[in-house]
Enzyme design. Sequence first.
Site, PDB file in Angstrom:
ATOM      1  N   HIS A  21      22.311  21.373 -54.819  1.00  0.00           N
ATOM      2  CA  HIS A  21      21.370  21.738 -55.869  1.00  0.00           C
ATOM      3  C   HIS A  21      21.991  22.830 -56.727  1.00  0.00           C
ATOM      4  CE1 HIS A  21      18.016  19.373 -54.547  1.00  0.00           C
ATOM      5  NE2 HIS A  21      17.849  20.014 -53.407  1.00  0.00           N
TER       6      HIS A  21
ATOM      7  N   CYS B  62      22.480  20.221 -60.682  1.00  0.00           N
ATOM      8  CA  CYS B  62      21.773  20.501 -61.930  1.00  0.00           C
ATOM      9  C   CYS B  62      22.292  21.799 -62.521  1.00  0.00           C
ATOM     10  CB  CYS B  62      20.272  20.608 -61.688  1.00  0.00           C
ATOM     11  SG  CYS B  62      19.462  19.021 -61.510  1.00  0.00           S
TER      12      CYS B  62
END
Length: 431
Positions: free
Chosen positions: A264, A307
């Site tokens: 992430h 991301c």
Amino acid sequence: MSAPIDCGPPRKLREEDYDLDDEVFVDDHDADGDEGVELRDKTPLQPRQRRVSDVIDSIGNSPVHQHLMDAIEAMEGRRLSDPVGLLQRRDTQPSRRSDSFAMNNALNSAGRPKSLLVDQGYGSSSTMSPHYLVYPQPPVPVKAGKAKAANDTIDAQPYNVPPTTPGIQARMSVSKDSEEYNMSHARRGKAVIFNHDVFNIDGINSRSGSDVDVKNLIQTFNGLGFEPVVFNNLTYVEIKAEISKLSSEDFTDADCLCITVLTHGMGSNYLLAKDIPYSIDTLWTPFTADRCLSLAGKPKLFFIQACRGERLDSGVTLVSHRHRSETDSSTPTESYKIPTHADFLMAYSSVEGFFSWRNPEDGTWFIQCLCDELQKNAGKTDLLKLLTNVSRKVALEFQSYNDVIPWQHEQKQVPSIVSMLIRDIYLRPKC
């Protein structure tokens, strides 16, 4: 929040993909509930097999997300307040308190200092933190009796900095004027994969489908002659230890180094370890030419699947109105000096500020397209050109499908490449 990503063989969008009706018809009753009314094909409707929805590869806007961002901003504000002093502490006088301790301390603090870090584009805050500023060599004194040459100056107001270290020497791996990196060493080099699919942080979603990316990467790197090494779900301290160990290895007989991270992301410059966020700088700064001499002048490749923000890209439809076109030398050379930050390549799965997508069954769009291109064209296409092809595939052949969360439906993505390479890279087969 999980990021939707669908990176297998590019999937064609079909009419049924846009059917948001997931009801299962199992009997032959009519709309009013009357029994005995047969369907037109004389058979009951069969349930449609539900597709796995793409998900955003992000932790989302949960309270823990804001808590982590507060901690990061606190750390950034502290670093910018005295960059030179911090540089000295990090590089010459190791702090008594580890970075993880400092981060945990920040996580437990109640205040939220205003971050002074602003977006200055690639090559500034997004790729290089202020505490790794590179300062110029002092001017060379001019000998008496010789004409004084024009002095180059810094196009900015410099900090008061300590004297720089004397010049460092490393073995030349390729001649100065070569257009290609030397990829004919005894071995290709290591391809290290840091995979994160579970986290020890409350509120952080797992990354189902990341194991598909790992298998794809191992197969690809093996085929290119790399030595794949996989680390699963390491803590921040463990990541730092492995990076430190790696930077201490001897790469004299290796072509290059490749590091891939699947995790992430938080903002444009932070990745999640198993326990806390950490700066991307942690990964690459130990391999600059002055710190890892055996990799000086050799490619250092970083592929980051994460991301880089919380914006969505719904894309723009281009409509055609008319069907017409619009208009190295291998001989030894004298020594030469290179910048310490040359020969790096950072390939990100998305543009700064935007989500990246992952499919729980197929893995991420970026990694699947990257592996496909590397397997097909690495030996005949320069790596930067190859990455342009990857970006085109991700941008044009993929679109999110999510019949559970409407605002995540029909979204687009394009990778981002930051290159400090000074030559071409061809990953031709080893003899």
